[in-house]
Design a protein around this motif. Structure first.
Motif, PDB file in Angstrom:
ATOM      1  N   CYS A 256      35.754  34.522  50.192  1.00  0.00           N
ATOM      2  CA  CYS A 256      36.196  35.683  49.406  1.00  0.00           C
ATOM      3  C   CYS A 256      36.868  36.729  50.301  1.00  0.00           C
ATOM      4  CB  CYS A 256      35.001  36.304  48.691  1.00  0.00           C
ATOM      5  SG  CYS A 256      35.431  37.806  47.805  1.00  0.00           S
ATOM      6  N   PRO A 257      38.141  37.045  50.036  1.00  0.00           N
ATOM      7  CA  PRO A 257      38.831  38.020  50.869  1.00  0.00           C
ATOM      8  C   PRO A 257      38.252  39.425  50.714  1.00  0.00           C
ATOM      9  CG  PRO A 257      40.174  37.449  48.959  1.00  0.00           C
ATOM     10  CD  PRO A 257      39.002  36.509  48.970  1.00  0.00           C
ATOM     11  N   LEU A 265      31.991  43.432  47.114  1.00  0.00           N
ATOM     12  CA  LEU A 265      31.952  42.240  46.268  1.00  0.00           C
ATOM     13  C   LEU A 265      31.478  41.044  47.079  1.00  0.00           C
ATOM     14  CD1 LEU A 265      32.695  40.414  43.818  1.00  0.00           C
ATOM     15  CD2 LEU A 265      35.046  40.430  44.623  1.00  0.00           C
ATOM     16  N   CYS A 320      37.856  42.425  43.033  1.00  0.00           N
ATOM     17  CA  CYS A 320      38.305  41.028  43.018  1.00  0.00           C
ATOM     18  C   CYS A 320      39.820  40.947  42.872  1.00  0.00           C
ATOM     19  CB  CYS A 320      37.623  40.311  41.864  1.00  0.00           C
ATOM     20  SG  CYS A 320      38.187  38.629  41.629  1.00  0.00           S
ATOM     21  N   THR A 321      40.423  40.066  43.672  1.00  0.00           N
ATOM     22  CA  THR A 321      41.872  39.875  43.567  1.00  0.00           C
ATOM     23  C   THR A 321      42.201  38.696  42.655  1.00  0.00           C
ATOM     24  OG1 THR A 321      42.039  38.310  45.377  1.00  0.00           O
ATOM     25  CG2 THR A 321      42.109  40.632  45.967  1.00  0.00           C
ATOM     26  N   THR A 322      41.207  38.136  42.016  1.00  0.00           N
ATOM     27  CA  THR A 322      41.343  36.935  41.182  1.00  0.00           C
ATOM     28  C   THR A 322      42.020  35.784  41.932  1.00  0.00           C
ATOM     29  OG1 THR A 322      43.478  37.485  40.165  1.00  0.00           O
ATOM     30  CG2 THR A 322      41.523  38.331  39.076  1.00  0.00           C
ATOM     31  N   CYS A 323      41.737  35.687  43.244  1.00  0.00           N
ATOM     32  CA  CYS A 323      42.444  34.699  44.063  1.00  0.00           C
ATOM     33  C   CYS A 323      41.919  33.282  43.832  1.00  0.00           C
ATOM     34  CB  CYS A 323      42.316  35.055  45.533  1.00  0.00           C
ATOM     35  SG  CYS A 323      40.668  34.798  46.211  1.00  0.00           S
ATOM     36  N   ARG A 324      40.752  33.163  43.193  1.00  0.00           N
ATOM     37  CA  ARG A 324      40.177  31.858  42.879  1.00  0.00           C
ATOM     38  C   ARG A 324      39.664  31.091  44.097  1.00  0.00           C
ATOM     39  NH1 ARG A 324      40.132  29.377  37.918  1.00  0.00           N
ATOM     40  NH2 ARG A 324      39.812  27.235  38.553  1.00  0.00           N
ATOM     41  N   ALA A 325      39.601  31.742  45.255  1.00  0.00           N
ATOM     42  CA  ALA A 325      39.106  31.026  46.429  1.00  0.00           C
ATOM     43  C   ALA A 325      37.652  30.636  46.209  1.00  0.00           C
ATOM     44  CB  ALA A 325      39.223  31.900  47.673  1.00  0.00           C
ATOM     45  N   CYS A 326      36.898  31.502  45.522  1.00  0.00           N
ATOM     46  CA  CYS A 326      35.490  31.221  45.259  1.00  0.00           C
ATOM     47  C   CYS A 326      35.365  30.022  44.322  1.00  0.00           C
ATOM     48  CB  CYS A 326      34.825  32.445  44.645  1.00  0.00           C
ATOM     49  SG  CYS A 326      35.719  33.150  43.259  1.00  0.00           S
ATOM     50  N   VAL A 337      35.953  33.895  38.259  1.00  0.00           N
ATOM     51  CA  VAL A 337      37.042  34.759  37.807  1.00  0.00           C
ATOM     52  C   VAL A 337      36.930  35.014  36.302  1.00  0.00           C
ATOM     53  CG1 VAL A 337      39.542  35.022  37.641  1.00  0.00           C
ATOM     54  CG2 VAL A 337      38.536  34.032  39.692  1.00  0.00           C
TER      55      VAL A 337
HETATM   56  S1  SF4 Z   1      38.563  35.444  43.047  1.00  0.00           S
HETATM   57 FE1  SF4 Z   1      36.611  35.039  44.066  1.00  0.00          FE
HETATM   58  S2  SF4 Z   1      37.150  34.863  46.209  1.00  0.00           S
HETATM   59 FE2  SF4 Z   1      38.871  35.838  45.223  1.00  0.00          FE
HETATM   60  S3  SF4 Z   1      38.481  38.042  45.443  1.00  0.00           S
HETATM   61 FE3  SF4 Z   1      37.601  37.408  43.474  1.00  0.00          FE
HETATM   62  S4  SF4 Z   1      35.493  36.952  43.916  1.00  0.00           S
HETATM   63 FE4  SF4 Z   1      36.544  36.975  45.883  1.00  0.00          FE
END
Ligand code: SF4
Ligand code: SF4
Lengths: 648, 263
Positions: A256-257, A265, A320-326, A337
């Motif tokens: 998670c960035p 977060l 959250c950047t909604t990057c979906r890395a998680c 997300v």
């Molecule tokens: S999408 Fe997941 S990894 Fe990305 S910023 Fe949000 S919580 Fe962190």
């Protein structure tokens, strides 16, 4: 009665009782899930559990080879042992082969548990402690007890070996073992992940995920009494189930960035908090990393208690950047997300509490169809010198209703930096003699930002407006340089009746290059790395086309350690620059540090958001260039009469 | 602040976004509501004179006031050519109101900024222009302490007798975000307003406004700091003085026009 006779009688009672207790726990747990909102029950998915476990889940677990081997041994040994134990001690089958099999499976499990133990000797910070530190011991006790218990039955050891003392020890071990491994599964122990996880794999809300892709957010009915999620019971029942599947492995946290940047977060803690909310209680027992800057043990929740600012601070959601890395890293296929956006929807659409510049941006989007409030009639100003074909009307009052390609301009139209990318794209399209047109002033923001800020209403209005505009014209493909628009139109407009063939410019240009319609000079020696945009990569699985293009220019990409599906976000997604939740450092600075580590002088990007975020990093730093710009630099233009055509 | 016995009404109009010209909640009216909520919370009454249009974007604009958490807006229905001042005054005369809040001027239509003045005249109330805040209300002595916004960030504290009308300036607290859910669920309570046709405006000729000529500003700044000052400071004219007599005033104006070479 000899000690062995006692054992077999006693075990029948004990195991039957434990199974009954487990069943009661399972019903109680299911009742907790059933508090959620209704959602399609995909019964057939249950048949797929083994396949999904062995293929999809293991595909993710296997990114950590040590853990995947350990898990195969432990879980495989456990499942097999459990079946055999039930056959042998509950149904009292006396087949020698079963005994031998149990001996083998418990040994396998024991070996696995040694590796679990080793991993937990100096556990990395992403692993939870507390009850999770107990688990390897429980695994060992369970497997060892049954191993020893089985030895006499196989005839390796004489029966009654060890006499009453060993029998008592075994009874104690088995009570501990099955208490943890059976009852713990449904009474909230660490083994809960196996029970809830299996059901979650089968009944997953996004069935299309398995063997495919499903990344678009789901629409909600804007006329419902409550918009978004306020309390745990406002989640769909299968979301509640999914939270219970979490194994607290912390892979999401590692990727998670926002967590790395010290923003408040931690996706793992968020999921655990959802479990606390669903079951009721406080977070004092949470034994993993906290939300940066927020002390563990200060929040509590319940199924009908509002979540935000009681159980979870609003800053957590908005980091959250909604990057979906998680989501991508989660072996349990949990959809963080979705949950975050669901809660944001309530914050924005019911409470009007979008932080930072959210309120202003959303108001602009509804009044001007672009986030910064520019006059819609100036959307085409950037292209005053481009002589573009505009759908609908043009200078000569001709109606244009048809083109091969609809070029989706996006809000880059209002941004001087990204206008350079657009110009480069146009030159490339012309060089390849592509027949394309734009929507002009009739184009609206795709709705990506509004939707991720929780404003589903504005998203739906924008989507519907864009769809009705596009449906007036005929074209084969939509091409855009903006992965967010790409994702929205491709994956999220479908629910509103907009189904199109959409391509990101890298994918489209890659086709043109392989068809030799665009020729690139491949003699350039550039020290270059490529940054994968989240909405192109993780959301749409496109990792190859940009790399193909760069390689076609003769570039040897100096890959960053975190690239492709584990690429770190630039910090620009999900409205994070709008809500601007403070942390210890900025996400784009961290990404730029990743770039610098490769010693690249140029970082190639493929998204206007990424270029804005990465160019915002203070100099000196590597140059930021969109792939379209790099391609234009390397373009070999046709000579002769074709030249004239290409320049019009 | 809780002023339970106080009756506060805010008047809202349809705004217009400056670049897209689409209807929206008017910025000053929204600030008036914010101030009203601060004063009396849920007891704030909100009034709009006009029609409930079929046009979705107009409805959305009006509803965005509801999205600030109002349960309802009282809608005084009147035809497009009616005189809103008279319609509203007619309604307010039947109410016992302590404070009436409006914006300084509407974002479209005549946008003359006259409405609060004309209402004050009709209702026989005091009128305070461009307020930034209402600091306190003394319900015993029927007085309010009001902060008036002056140019360049200056503020003036005034004591005003209740009841009064105040126009709310852009300097007032930012309005809260309008949320979609409450905006959709809020109610319009419609009553038929009195019939007062706007007799004057029917004779008017409407022409597009011309851009006002800008005075050329010649900046002889040498340093960045000077340029910054020149760009931000309002031309203060230096020689400004307060002139009282009618003749002196006329002379001063004439002198200026001659100096600028306009006559
Ligand atoms: S999408 Fe997941 S990894 Fe990305 S910023 Fe949000 S919580 Fe962190
Ligand atoms: S949410 Fe998924 S990745 Fe995160 S800790 Fe739980 S199981 Fe692991």
């Amino acid at each position: 009665m000899s000690s062995s006779e006692f054992l077999s009688h006693f075990l029948f009672t004990l195991i039957s009782f434990a199974l009954l207790l487990t069943l009661v726990g399972a019903v109680k747990r299911m009742l907790l899930w059933s508090q959620g909102q209704s959602s399609t029950i995909h019964w057939l998915g249950l048949l797929q559990i083994p396949r999904r476990y062995l293929v999809d889940l293991h595909h993710v677990v296997a990114r950590d080879k040590y853990m995947s081997n350990t898990h195969v041994a432990t879980a495989g040994g456990f499942v097999l042992s459990s079946i055999l134990i039930i056959l042998l001690y509950v149904f009292q089958l006396t087949l020698q082969i079963l005994t031998w099999a149990l001996l083998g499976s418990s040994l396998l499990m024991f070996i696995g548990s040694i590796f679990v133990m080793l991993r937990r000797r100096n556990p990395p910070p992403n692993l939870s402690l507390g009850k999770w530190q107990r688990l390897p011991k429980s695994l060992m006790v369970f497997s060892l007890s049954f191993f020893i218990l089985t030895l006499p039955a196989t005839g390796i050891l004489p029966s009654d070996t060890g006499g009453w003392l060993l029998a008592l020890l075994l009874v104690a071990g088995i009570i501990w073992g099955i208490g943890e491994m059976f009852c713990g599964m449904t009474w909230g122990g660490p083994m809960k992940h196996a029970f809830a996880g299996a059901l979650h794999l089968g009944l997953h809300r996004r069935q299309e995920r398995f063997g495919g892709q499903s990344t678009g957010l789901k629409a909600i009915d804007l006329s419902s009494k409550k918009l978004g999620v306020e309390k745990p019971i406002d989640f769909k029942w299968n979301q509640l189930l999914s939270f219970d599947a979490c194994v607290e492995c912390g892979r999401c946290e590692n990727n998670c960035p926002a967590f790395a940047a010290g923003q408040p977060l931690n996706p793992k803690k968020l999921i655990q908090d959802m479990v606390i909310g669903m079951a009721g209680g406080d977070d004092a027992k949470f034994a993993g990393s906290p939300y940066p800057g927020i002390k563990v043990g200060t929040h509590k929740g319940g199924a009908i208690i509002p979540i935000v600012n009681v159980l979870v601070e609003s800053e957590t959601l908005w980091s959250c950047t909604t990057c979906r890395a998680c989501v991508d890293a989660c072996p349990m296929m949990i959809e963080h997300v979705d949950a975050i956006v669901d809660m944001r929807r309530f914050e924005t659409m019911e409470k009007g509490q979008t932080p930072g510049k959210g309120s202003e941006i959303l108001e602009n989007l509804s009044a001007t169809d672009n986030p910064n409030g520019f006059a819609p009639s100036t959307r085409m100003n950037w292209a005053a010198d481009q002589n573009l074909t505009v759908f609908g009307h043009n200078e000569k009052k001709q109606q244009v209703t048809q083109a091969d390609v609809l070029l989706w301009v996006g809000d880059a139209a209002f941004d001087m930096r990204n206008q350079r990318t657009l110009r480069a794209m146009i030159k490339l399209l012309r060089a390849a003699k592509v027949d394309f047109a734009v929507l002009g002033d009739a184009e609206c923001d795709s709705g990506d930002l509004a939707r991720r800020l929780g404003d589903e209403a504005t998203f739906q209005r924008l989507a519907n407006s864009n769809i009705s505009t596009m449906n007036k014209y005929s074209f084969n493909t939509i091409v855009t340089a903006d992965p967010h628009a790409f994702h929205c139109i491709k994956n999220e407009y479908g629910e509103f009746g907009g189904n199109y063939n959409v391509m990101h410019h890298t994918g489209f240009f890659a086709e043109l290059v392989s068809q030799q319609k665009i020729k690139l000079d491949n003699s350039k020696e550039l020290a270059l790395t490529y940054h994968d945009p989240c909405y192109l990569g993780r959301y749409n699985g496109e990792y190859d086309a940009p790399r193909f293009l760069l390689e076609s220019m003769g570039v040897k990409i100096k890959e960053m350690e975190r690239s492709k599906s584990t690429a770190r976000c630039c910090g620009g997604g999900g409205g994070a620059p709008v809500t601007d939740i403070p942390g210890k450092q900025r996400i784009p600075d961290m990404r730029m540090a990743d770039v610098i580590e490769t010693k690249a002088e140029i970082v190639a990007v493929a998204c206007p958001g990424c270029s804005a975020m990465l160019e915002g990093v203070v100099e000196p730093r590597p140059e930021v260039k969109d792939i379209a710009e790099l391609m234009l630099d390397a373009l070999i233009e046709d000579t002769g009469e074709d030249m004239v055509g290409a320049q019009v | 602040m809780s002023n339970n016995n106080l009756s506060v009404i805010s008047l809202v109009s349809l705004g217009e976004h400056p670049t897209s010209r689409r209807p929206r909640r008017a910025e000053q009216d929204a600030r008036a509501i914010e101030l009203g909520i601060k004063l009396v919370g849920d007891n704030l009454q909100t009034l709009h004179a006009g029609e409930l249009s079929d046009d979705a974007s107009q409805q959305t604009a009006l509803r965005s006031y509801l999205g600030m958490g109002l349960a309802e807006i009282k809608l005084l229905e009147m035809p497009a050519d009616a005189d809103a001042v008279l319609v509203i005054a007619d309604y307010l005369k039947q109410q016992k109101t302590d404070i009436i809040l409006t914006g300084v001027r509407a974002e479209n239509g005549e946008s003359s900024g006259m409405l609060p003045y004309l209402l004050a005249e009709q209702l026989g109330m005091a009128m305070v222009t461009s307020i930034a805040d209402i600091l306190s209300i003394d319900e015993v002595n029927k007085q309010a302490e009001v902060l008036q916004a002056l140019p360049r960030g200056q503020r003036r504290k005034l004591k005003v007798d209740l009841p009064f009308i105040a126009s709310v300036d852009m300097a007032a607290a930012l309005p809260r975000q309008s949320a979609f859910g409450p905006a959709m669920r809020g109610q319009f309570e419609t009553t038929l307003g009195g019939t007062f046709t706007d007799e004057e405006s029917s004779d008017w000729q409407i022409v597009d406004a011309k851009k006002r000529p800008k005075r050329l500003k010649i900046i002889k700044a040498k340093t960045a700091a000077d340029r910054f000052k020149a760009a931000t400071a309002k031309a203060s004219g230096g020689g400004g003085k307060v002139v009282y007599g009618v003749e002196e005033s006329a002379q001063a104006i004439l002198d200026l026009l001659i100096e600028e070479g306009l006559i």
